[in-house]
Design an enzyme around this catalytic site. Structure first.
Site, mmCIF file in Angstrom:
data_model
loop_
_atom_site.group_PDB
_atom_site.id
_atom_site.type_symbol
_atom_site.label_atom_id
_atom_site.label_comp_id
_atom_site.label_asym_id
_atom_site.label_seq_id
_atom_site.Cartn_x
_atom_site.Cartn_y
_atom_site.Cartn_z
ATOM 1 N N ARG A 33 9.500 -2.405 7.429
ATOM 2 C CA ARG A 33 8.810 -3.643 7.499
ATOM 3 C C ARG A 33 9.950 -5.018 7.383
ATOM 4 N NH1 ARG A 33 3.503 -4.435 5.978
ATOM 5 N NH2 ARG A 33 2.410 -2.759 6.140
ATOM 6 N N ARG A 37 7.292 -11.002 7.301
ATOM 7 C CA ARG A 37 7.036 -12.332 6.436
ATOM 8 C C ARG A 37 8.067 -12.833 5.628
ATOM 9 N NH1 ARG A 37 1.641 -10.393 4.106
ATOM 10 N NH2 ARG A 37 2.795 -8.543 4.018
ATOM 11 N N ARG A 46 4.577 -16.656 13.843
ATOM 12 C CA ARG A 46 3.006 -16.412 13.642
ATOM 13 C C ARG A 46 2.472 -17.333 13.491
ATOM 14 N NH1 ARG A 46 -1.095 -14.768 11.927
ATOM 15 N NH2 ARG A 46 -1.686 -13.161 10.438
ATOM 16 N N ASP A 84 1.338 -2.255 14.508
ATOM 17 C CA ASP A 84 0.680 -1.721 13.149
ATOM 18 C C ASP A 84 0.124 -0.489 13.297
ATOM 19 O OD1 ASP A 84 0.384 -3.587 10.282
ATOM 20 O OD2 ASP A 84 -1.688 -2.273 11.110
ATOM 21 N N TYR A 162 -8.447 3.712 5.803
ATOM 22 C CA TYR A 162 -8.616 2.507 6.135
ATOM 23 C C TYR A 162 -10.015 2.267 6.909
ATOM 24 C CZ TYR A 162 -4.226 -0.005 4.898
ATOM 25 O OH TYR A 162 -3.368 -0.342 4.134
HETATM 26 C C1 LIG Z 1 -0.218 0.502 5.333
HETATM 27 C C2 LIG Z 1 0.419 0.065 6.639
HETATM 28 C C3 LIG Z 1 -0.015 -1.099 7.549
HETATM 29 N N1 LIG Z 1 0.807 -1.281 8.463
HETATM 30 C C4 LIG Z 1 1.953 -0.569 8.247
HETATM 31 C C5 LIG Z 1 1.571 0.329 7.271
HETATM 32 C C6 LIG Z 1 2.516 1.506 6.714
HETATM 33 C C7 LIG Z 1 3.723 1.111 6.079
HETATM 34 C C8 LIG Z 1 3.245 0.429 4.575
HETATM 35 O O1 LIG Z 1 2.764 1.651 4.053
HETATM 36 O O2 LIG Z 1 3.442 -0.386 4.242
HETATM 37 C C9 LIG Z 1 3.060 -0.379 9.302
HETATM 38 C C10 LIG Z 1 3.648 -1.593 9.933
HETATM 39 N N2 LIG Z 1 3.187 -2.979 9.863
HETATM 40 C C11 LIG Z 1 3.988 -3.613 10.602
HETATM 41 C C12 LIG Z 1 4.984 -2.771 10.928
HETATM 42 C C13 LIG Z 1 5.958 -3.464 11.938
HETATM 43 C C14 LIG Z 1 7.472 -3.112 11.843
HETATM 44 C C15 LIG Z 1 8.472 -3.312 10.791
HETATM 45 O O3 LIG Z 1 8.306 -2.295 9.824
HETATM 46 O O4 LIG Z 1 9.136 -4.229 10.742
HETATM 47 C C16 LIG Z 1 4.803 -1.519 10.287
HETATM 48 C C17 LIG Z 1 5.885 -0.540 10.559
HETATM 49 C C18 LIG Z 1 3.914 -5.140 10.527
HETATM 50 C C19 LIG Z 1 3.027 -5.744 9.707
HETATM 51 N N3 LIG Z 1 1.873 -5.444 9.378
HETATM 52 C C20 LIG Z 1 1.286 -6.771 8.602
HETATM 53 C C21 LIG Z 1 2.040 -7.560 8.449
HETATM 54 C C22 LIG Z 1 1.955 -8.864 8.137
HETATM 55 C C23 LIG Z 1 0.676 -9.720 9.006
HETATM 56 C C24 LIG Z 1 0.926 -11.217 8.650
HETATM 57 O O5 LIG Z 1 1.493 -11.845 9.372
HETATM 58 O O6 LIG Z 1 -0.016 -11.566 8.125
HETATM 59 C C25 LIG Z 1 3.327 -7.332 9.342
HETATM 60 C C26 LIG Z 1 4.506 -8.012 9.645
HETATM 61 C C27 LIG Z 1 -0.151 -6.664 7.926
HETATM 62 C C28 LIG Z 1 -0.567 -5.214 7.293
HETATM 63 N N4 LIG Z 1 -0.688 -4.185 7.864
HETATM 64 C C29 LIG Z 1 -1.360 -3.383 7.071
HETATM 65 C C30 LIG Z 1 -1.193 -3.985 5.817
HETATM 66 C C31 LIG Z 1 -1.918 -3.359 4.563
HETATM 67 C C32 LIG Z 1 -1.267 -5.295 6.160
HETATM 68 C C33 LIG Z 1 -1.151 -6.471 5.324
HETATM 69 C C34 LIG Z 1 -0.528 -6.365 3.856
HETATM 70 C C35 LIG Z 1 1.047 -6.390 4.124
HETATM 71 O O7 LIG Z 1 1.433 -6.778 5.015
HETATM 72 O O8 LIG Z 1 1.657 -5.204 3.586
HETATM 73 C C36 LIG Z 1 -1.440 -1.819 7.521
#
Ligand SMILES: Cc1c2[nH]c(c1CCC(=O)O)Cc1[nH]c(c(CCC(=O)O)c1C)Cc1[nH]c(c(CCC(=O)O)c1C)Cc1[nH]c(c(C)c1CCC(=O)O)C2
Length: 365
Positions: A33, A37, A46, A84, A162
């Site tokens: 990640r 954010r 964003r 994602d 999910y």
């Molecule tokens: C479970 C999971 C998700 N997404 C992801 C996982 C596996 C990793 C982990 O276990 O954390 C994987 C993921 N999501 C995102 C990336 C991008 C690349 C990176 O790692 O920099 C990656 C590799 C962007 C994102 N994915 C998300 C954001 C934030 C979105 C926003 O701007 O509101 C980003 C930058 C949103 C997201 N996407 C997901 C959730 C649960 C959420 C909300 C809560 C959170 O952010 O942790 C599903």
């Protein structure tokens, strides 16, 4: 589409060499990640676009992927495409939105096996998810060879969870009830996600991804018995089939990473299912992991992401201890034990990156 030959040459291949198990001069580091954010420049982009609009717009996904690379320069040894894990459920026909303060929300999650008929029968993955490939290809060019680029997916069990829970959940009781009430349909769904995942990972490599990571974020919610039944066989199929398909298509045999969060009980099994790297969360002691995995795989991780709230001194001390614990003989890719948290100060991450690079170079001299 671009071919691998036309990408700018890689200037820092430390991560690739380490992932293949070669002896390297210091542990490479990247952060799950890392594009997200905690970065003010992320919010700048964003505020004008929805989350999935960014994912579907290659120029924006590329810009966000590069943000941490531009900010931290040589302190990062890898990048990961901005996307994602939930793009696969979308490709299967489910609607997902990202709601501020709640995270992902499915408009119409799967409730009973009758709902499986709502999923697309034959998914043309390259068509549905071609926007991710375009983002990868563009990013490979814009990276100008500074660091290698990861592609990724969510593991079948995590995605199934999910799709049934409809979003985050404390107990996963809805998704888990399927395992026992509808085992046949559960295996059918897991297989369907697996088939799409294989196509998608091969497509990501064709588009330019140089490593692949599989996120089984909810692995640790399963008992060892259920993990062996409902997750392990599918993540094993993914590595086996992806490698077969890459070879058949004359594509590079890229290193693969498995991150089964919370699945400490599966550590030994995870070394034998075709992945080069096993990513550890912070609840696993590195020396213990080394012993259990018998040096068969490279280990990735694993500082508790919350230490980044603990002040510079705590970060330096914990990072130093971690680097020493993984040992000076290599086979370590530094990361956090899970994604960086959204309210971390970007300067705190810098302290972590600097410490890991410095200490790991020192102990390998
Ligand atoms: C479970 C999971 C998700 N997404 C992801 C996982 C596996 C990793 C982990 O276990 O954390 C994987 C993921 N999501 C995102 C990336 C991008 C690349 C990176 O790692 O920099 C990656 C590799 C962007 C994102 N994915 C998300 C954001 C934030 C979105 C926003 O701007 O509101 C980003 C930058 C949103 C997201 N996407 C997901 C959730 C649960 C959420 C909300 C809560 C959170 O952010 O942790 C599903």
């Amino acid at each position: 589409m671009s071919t691998a030959e036309s990408f700018p040459p890689l200037k820092n291949d430390l991560l690739l060499r380490a992932a293949r198990g070669e002896k390297v001069e210091r542990a490479p580091i990247w952060i799950m990640r890392q594009a997200g954010r905690y970065l003010p420049e992320f919010h700048e982009v964003r505020k004008n676009h929805s989350f999935f609009e960014i994912c579907r717009t290659p120029e924006l996904a590329c810009e966000l992927t590069l943000q941490p690379i531009d900010r931290y320069g040589t302190l990062l040894d890898g990048s990961i495409i901005f996307s994602d894990i939930l793009v696969i459920p979308q490709a299967l026909g489910l609607e997902v939105e990202m709601i501020a303060g709640r995270g992902p929300v499915f408009n119409d999650p799967l409730v009973t096996p009758d709902d499986l008929s709502r999923l697309k029968k034959d998914v043309d993955v390259d068509k549905e998810l071609g926007y991710v490939y375009d983002a990868i290809t563009l990013t490979r060019h814009k990276l100008e060879g500074r660091v290698p680029l990861f592609g990724f997916i969510g593991a079948p069990w995590t995605l199934m969870a999910y799709m049934i829970e409809g979003g985050g959940s404390k107990t996963l009781s809805k998704a888990k009830s399927w395992l026992w009430k509808y085992p046949t349909e559960t295996h059918g769904l897991l297989q369907k996600i697996t088939d799409v995942s294989v196509d998608f990972l091969v497509g990501q490599v064709r588009a330019g991804a140089q490593l692949l990571q599989v996120f089984d974020s909810w692995a640790g919610e399963l008992s060892p018995y259920d993990f062996n039944k409902f997750s392990l066989p599918y993540i094993q199929q993914i590595s086996t089939k992806v490698r077969q398909r890459l070879a058949e298509a004359n594509l590079p045999d890229v290193p693969m990473v498995i991150f089964a969060k919370g699945a400490w009980f599966a550590l030994e099994d995870l070394t034998d299912i075709g992945y080069n790297v096993v990513s550890l969360d912070w609840t696993i002691d590195p020396a213990y992991a080394r012993k259990v995995t018998k040096d068969k795989v490279v280990l990735q991780g694993n500082m508790d992401p919350s230490v980044l709230y603990g002040g510079d001194e705590a970060i330096r001390e914990t990072a130093t201890r971690m680097v020493h614990a993984f040992g000076k003989d290599g086979k370590h890719i530094a990361n956090l034990g899970h994604g960086i948290l959204p309210t971390v100060d970007p300067e705190a991450l810098k302290v972590y990156l600097e410490t890991v690079q410095r200490v790991s170079a020192e102990i390998r001299k």
